[in-house]
Motif scaffolding. Structure first.
Motif, PDB file in Angstrom:
ATOM      1  N   ARG A 184      36.359  39.829  46.429  1.00 18.36           N
ATOM      2  CA  ARG A 184      37.026  38.543  46.576  1.00 18.36           C
ATOM      3  C   ARG A 184      37.009  38.145  48.047  1.00 18.36           C
ATOM      4  N   ASP A 238      47.046  36.145  49.335  1.00 13.03           N
ATOM      5  CA  ASP A 238      47.062  35.279  48.153  1.00 13.03           C
ATOM      6  C   ASP A 238      46.109  35.774  47.066  1.00 13.03           C
ATOM      7  N   ASP A 266      46.073  41.032  43.500  1.00 15.51           N
ATOM      8  CA  ASP A 266      46.676  41.092  42.171  1.00 15.51           C
ATOM      9  C   ASP A 266      46.790  42.544  41.734  1.00 15.51           C
ATOM     10  N   ASP A 267      47.091  42.763  40.456  1.00 15.51           N
ATOM     11  CA  ASP A 267      47.315  44.122  39.970  1.00 15.51           C
ATOM     12  C   ASP A 267      46.064  44.987  40.027  1.00 15.51           C
ATOM     13  N   ARG A 268      44.886  44.362  40.118  1.00 15.96           N
ATOM     14  CA  ARG A 268      43.640  45.123  40.112  1.00 15.96           C
ATOM     15  C   ARG A 268      43.077  45.327  41.517  1.00 15.96           C
ATOM     16  N   THR A 269      43.780  44.857  42.520  1.00 15.62           N
ATOM     17  CA  THR A 269      43.310  45.039  43.903  1.00 15.62           C
ATOM     18  C   THR A 269      43.506  46.490  44.323  1.00 15.62           C
TER      19      THR A 269
END
Length: 364
Positions: A128, A144, A147-150
């Protein structure tokens, strides 16, 4: 008949394209495309490399113990937290391989080093890209995207190819707002060129937090790019993981010996730094005088923007420079198609680069 197939996503990877080195037809070539050391390597490192020739039949020290001790002595770091690799690239890839998997994501700035995204894709993860402000990493934009998968956030500081940097206070703010299970990787490949009071290479954060890693390289100011030598400073558990998955003899004996000698020759480092400072200032002054926009650099390179009209755009200027023996780096792969990156190289190459641009852009 079914043939072997790579994992999903592998064939979507565009292989990393290094800076060019050939200029067919040119009588003299000035390679300013790969951010290599302007002064070559330390004579002491070259001597150590040659002295290693008599022991090429022996396996190297798999732990790079003497090299790690020397790095620790120079930087005031715990050698047991240092992991050496075949360039910092290997260590960056090992980090992703160890901690990032299918369906996960990593975050980097929009114009950050390409290897981060390539490593993520090779593991089936999503890279990303956070928008930048004035071609500088934006901590809030990166946050920003979490998320939960970072699983990992990469910061090149100073950044290649833009030459900008993020102050230590902002790096710390980024770390403090990340979850404990997300690794913050501070890629300090160009740290030796930094002279700003609000800059830090990230090593202090490694000592303070369990989820920060700093990587460094011998390829730039030390001039050992051909030997592929880098190192990471890690929390103990992460160092343990890297040591479990790296190759048992991933750093050659010649690289270790040359690296130790290079670290011992800090006079050479200071000469290289002074050369870079002087030549970078000269080149930026000349570029400004020609009316060309550039990003004020904190590395050993300059990112230069070119107008879009035919004959003066980045593609045409690159071809013109190459035809006249000066090789610079195109920036399309970084989403910077209007720019070229030029290394602050030896004086003769820098002067030739400016001379050619003067012929192309002089207002007289």
């Amino acid at each position: 008949m079914a043939l072997p197939q790579p994992r999903p996503g592998i064939m979507d990877i565009k292989p990393y394209k290094p800076g060019g080195s050939q200029a067919p037809g040119a009588q003299e070539i000035h390679k300013l495309s790969s951010n290599e050391s302007a002064l070559g390597a330390s004579p002491k490192a070259v001597e150590a490399y040659h002295e290693a020739a008599d022991e090429l039949f022996l396996y190297p020290d798999g732990a790079s113990a003497k090299l790690r001790e020397k790095i620790g002595d120079l930087h005031g770091l715990d050698p047991s937290r240092i992991v050496c690799g075949a360039g910092s690239d290997e260590l960056l890839q090992l980090l992703v391989r160890a901690y990032v998997g299918e369906g996960d994501n990593i975050i980097q700035s929009a114009h950050g080093f390409l290897v981060y995204a390539l490593a993520a894709k090779s593991c089936g993860a999503e890279p990303r890209f956070a928008p930048e402000k004035n071609l500088t990493g934006d901590v809030d934009a990166m946050l920003d995207l979490v998320d939960d998968r970072t699983r990992m956030v990469f910061i090149a500081n100073p950044n290649n190819p833009t030459g900008t940097y993020i102050p230590d206070s902002e790096i710390r703010r980024l770390r403090e707002k990340l979850r404990e299970d997300i690794i913050l990787v501070v890629d300090a490949a160009y740290a030796e060129f930094m002279e700003e009071a609000d800059y830090a290479d990230g090593s202090a954060l490694v000592s303070e937090y369990p989820n920060v890693v700093m990587t460094r390289t011998f390829s730039k100011i030390y001039g050992l790019a051909a030997l592929r030598l880098g190192w990471a400073y890690c929390p103990f558990p992460i160092a343990d993981v890297l040591n479990r998955i790296r190759g048992p003899f991933n750093v050659t004996m010649a690289a270790q010996e040359a690296g130790i000698a290079a670290l011992e020759d800090q006079d050479f480092v200071q000469r290289n730094l002074a050369h870079n400072r002087s030549e970078r200032d000269y080149m930026q002054q000349q570029l400004g005088g020609l009316g060309l926009d550039f990003v004020p650099s904190h590395g050993n390179f300059i990112l230069v923007k070119f107008p879009q009209e035919p004959g003066h755009n980045a593609d045409d200027v690159q071809s013109y420079l190459k035809a006249n023996g000066v090789i610079v780096r195109e920036m399309g792969a970084y989403g910077l198609g209007d720019y070229l990156r030029v290394t602050v190289g030896p004086k003769a190459g820098n002067r030739k680069f400016i001379e050619l641009l003067e012929k192309k852009f002089s207002r007289d």
